[in-house]
Motif scaffolding. Structure first.
Motif, short mmCIF file in Angstrom:
data_model
loop_
_atom_site.label_atom_id
_atom_site.label_comp_id
_atom_site.label_asym_id
_atom_site.label_seq_id
_atom_site.Cartn_x
_atom_site.Cartn_y
_atom_site.Cartn_z
N TYR A 1 22.60 43.10 30.01
CA TYR A 1 24.00 43.51 29.75
C TYR A 1 25.07 42.42 29.99
O TYR A 1 24.72 41.56 30.55
N TYR A 2 26.15 43.12 30.09
CA TYR A 2 27.56 42.69 30.25
C TYR A 2 28.09 42.57 31.56
O TYR A 2 28.62 44.10 31.58
N GLY A 3 28.50 41.49 31.59
CA GLY A 3 28.75 41.86 33.32
C GLY A 3 30.08 40.83 33.04
O GLY A 3 30.51 39.98 32.57
N ILE A 4 31.36 41.73 34.14
CA ILE A 4 32.83 40.28 34.22
C ILE A 4 32.46 38.96 35.53
O ILE A 4 31.93 39.29 36.51
N PRO A 5 32.68 38.26 34.47
CA PRO A 5 32.04 37.22 35.69
C PRO A 5 33.39 36.81 36.17
O PRO A 5 34.43 35.29 35.35
N LEU A 6 34.13 36.99 37.09
CA LEU A 6 35.06 37.22 37.56
C LEU A 6 35.18 35.83 38.61
O LEU A 6 34.14 35.16 39.09
N LEU A 7 36.35 35.22 38.14
CA LEU A 7 36.94 33.32 38.39
C LEU A 7 38.02 33.57 39.71
O LEU A 7 39.25 34.42 39.18
N ASP A 8 37.28 33.53 40.77
CA ASP A 8 38.64 33.61 41.99
C ASP A 8 39.84 32.17 41.60
O ASP A 8 39.37 31.09 40.74
N ASP A 9 40.59 32.74 42.29
CA ASP A 9 42.22 30.87 41.60
C ASP A 9 41.06 29.58 42.25
O ASP A 9 41.22 28.91 41.86
N ASN A 10 40.34 29.47 42.62
CA ASN A 10 39.83 28.20 43.96
C ASN A 10 39.27 27.57 42.39
O ASN A 10 39.54 26.41 41.83
N GLN A 11 38.18 28.50 41.46
CA GLN A 11 37.59 28.68 40.60
C GLN A 11 38.47 27.82 39.15
O GLN A 11 37.79 26.89 38.70
#
Length: 607
Positions: A30-40
């Motif tokens: 399934y597709y999930g949101i690969p959230l990246l925070d500002d530090n990443q």
């Protein structure tokens, strides 16, 4: 039985492989949101070359050629000066980079107003009204309540933005005072997980998985380099002897010494019963594997590999030109669809800040991103000139467009595409073709030459167009000016009939097939490459070498029609004097204009 048939009819369902059922391995994907925070995002941008290039390259390319202002007046220089003062190009680049990295950024238009929460009134901006342009990222601006009024131009966007100004109180800014750039646009703001995402997503969000795979592949290949060659030594009773601690110590000491000896002297000392073998790892297919992962990154980022990776195109006769053209076409569409509307209010302010008013004739066009080579420019110029020659008539045909109108159109064409630098200034100085008023001397010379041309044409008709040798020249109309220059340079025996030879065909040719030039008058503007030289086998012809594309193309046209030319190349020139002692190093070439009359057709004289 009906149930069995319905199962077999289901798409991607097979009772043997279990495709499409709960036992299918892909059913858990399934597709999930690969959230990246500002530090990443910051770490990826600062510490890895692929994320940085994916963010920077489209942003830089979108402003690299910038834009060309157009106007009926003389305000262009003022607008460009104002853009340089405000560093508009640099500010847009900075905002585009931050928008692509963080998901959004804005340029604040500072006009000196105290209350930034009020809408910006563009009409009130006077000359010098823009005080500064400030780039603000999504991390500095917080989006307020979303506008839900369909009649508002800000529908679906925040009504107000809040700037956290250091330790001072928060400042509300009306969206009309901001030039807003978003990253990857959200398909539906209401579905965004955070209010900050009304800006957009970072462009790294969708490509980060492909980047990691490429980086991991590259790192694994690099680690294999240390395993490129492995030495294998077979020792009798090795495993059984490891229980003895003294044996382990001695075996390590012995092979450390043996390996050192091998590295220094190239000699490996072993017991007779020991066996030595060296195995090398093949890297033959690894470059293809890495290239495939990098191509996936290139496709995910929508940047050609030739631009992203700086590598040469692969494949026979591959140039990468089509990929780059498609890429630049996409950037030009992005400029028109995204950047132009976003910058519309800023551009209106810049025009008023530069000129003090709003001239309706002022507009701009984005400069082409794809630059033609010199050869391509020359081919386009020749194609346009040939088309103009066809429209002007010739070879007994009437012009399709009035000559004066065609001349005006050509001037506009060559000024706009930059084919002839300085043409606009030259036209302002010397006038257009319709504005030319030839002198009495020029009129008399042209009439005499035209009479000679008519006589040549009548003679040609009388001889039924039988192929004959051909000598074509254009006499100099303003020969008095050139003669005066020649005398001032020390020439004493000036050729009386100054002319330019266009064709000298000793091979018989059909004169009608050769046709005539599209114009009876050629004017070569002042300046340009000029040189004095001695021509002929013994160098007795002292000539002024000039440049004139019309003459070069006409010479080629006659040769294509079957005419001969007994010299390697055609160099337009005017013979000034035959023989005589003249020190050419002391002669300053003639730099004035040169006016040539109509073409004169004659047979080649045997003398």
């Amino acid at each position: 039985m009906a149930n069995v048939i319905s199962i077999f009819r289901d798409s991607l369902t097979n009772l043997v492989s279990r495709m499409g059922t709960e036992r299918d391995k892909a059913s858990s994907s399934y597709y999930g949101i690969p959230l990246l925070d500002d530090n990443q995002l910051l770490n990826a941008y600062r510490g890895a070359w692929l994320p940085r290039k994916i963010v920077d390259i489209p942003a830089f390319d979108s402003v690299r050629a910038w834009r060309d202002w157009q106007s009926d007046g003389e305000q262009i220089e003022d607008i460009e000066t104002e853009e340089n003062r405000l560093n508009v190009r640099g500010k847009v680049l900075e905002a585009r980079v931050k928008a692509r990295l963080w998901g959004g950024a804005a340029i604040h238009i500072g006009v000196g107003d105290a209350n930034l929460a009020e809408p910006l009134e563009v009409e009130r901006v006077k000359k010098g009204g823009i005080k500064h342009l400030t780039v603000l990222s999504r991390r500095q601006l917080s989006a307020g309540e979303i506008e839900r009024d369909p009649a508002s131009e800000w529908y679906g966007k925040p009504k107000v933005y809040t700037l956290t100004a250091g330790t001072s109180a928060q400042v509300s800014i009306d969206p009309s005072r901001l030039v807003i750039f978003a990253g990857n646009a959200q398909p539906d703001v209401d579905l965004a997980a955070s209010s900050e995402l009304v800006w957009g997503d970072s462009v790294l969000l969708a490509v980060m998985e492909a980047i990691k795979q490429a980086d991991n592949t590259s790192a694994n290949i690099a680690s294999l380099v240390f395993e490129a060659k492995v030495d294998i030594i077979r020792i009798p009773n090795f495993m059984a002897s490891l229980a003895n601690e003294d044996y382990k110590r001695k075996i390590l000491e012995r092979y450390t010494l043996a390996n050192t000896s091998k590295g220094i002297n190239g000699t490996l000392m072993l017991d007779k019963e020991e066996e030595y073998e060296s195995k090398a790892t093949s890297f033959a297919t690894l470059p293809d594997v890495l290239d495939r992962f990098l191509q996936i990154v290139s496709g995910a980022a929508d940047i050609p590999a030739t631009r992203l990776l700086g590598q040469s195109p692969a494949g026979m006769n591959a140039t990468g030109e089509s990929d780059l053209r498609n890429y630049y076409d996409r950037l030009q569409a992005m400029q028109a669809i995204e950047m132009t509307p976003a910058m519309a209010r800023l551009d209106e302010c810049i025009i008023r800040s530069a000129t003090g008013s709003r001239d309706p004739s002022i507009y701009y066009e984005w400069a082409p991103l794809w630059g033609m080579s010199d050869k391509e420019k020359a081919d386009v110029f020749k194609t346009k000139s040939d088309a103009a020659r066809a429209l002007a008539g010739g070879n007994g045909q009437q012009p399709l467009i009035p000559i004066d109108a065609l001349s005006e159109a050509l001037v506009n064409t060559f000024v706009e595409d930059g084919s002839l630098p300085g043409l606009e200034a030259a036209i302002e100085e010397f006038g257009t073709l319709a504005e030319q008023e030839p002198s009495e001397e020029e009129l008399a010379a042209a009439a005499a030459l035209e009479q000679q041309a008519v006589g040549a044409k009548n003679a040609l008709t009388a001889n039924d167009a039988e192929p004959r040798t051909l000598y074509v020249r254009r006499d100099v109309v303003n020969k008095a000016e050139i003669a005066a220059w020649a005398k001032s340079q020390g020439f004493t025996d000036i050729v009386p009939d100054l002319h330019v030879t266009i064709a000298y065909s000793t091979t018989p040719v059909d004169w009608f097939k050769v046709g005539t030039s599209w114009t009876d008058r050629v004017e070569i503007g002042a300046g340009g490459p000029r040189q004095m030289d001695r021509l002929g086998p013994d160098g007795k012809y002292i000539a002024l070498l000039i440049t004139a594309n019309e003459l070069v193309w006409r010479n080629k046209e006659i040769r294509d029609a079957g005419g001969s030319w007994d010299w390697p190349d055609y160099q337009p020139h005017i013979s000034i004097q035959i023989g005589g002692e003249v020190d050419l190093e002391k002669v300053e070439p003639y730099q004035g204009r040169i006016v040539l009359g109509p073409e004169i057709f004659e047979e080649v004289r045997k003398d």
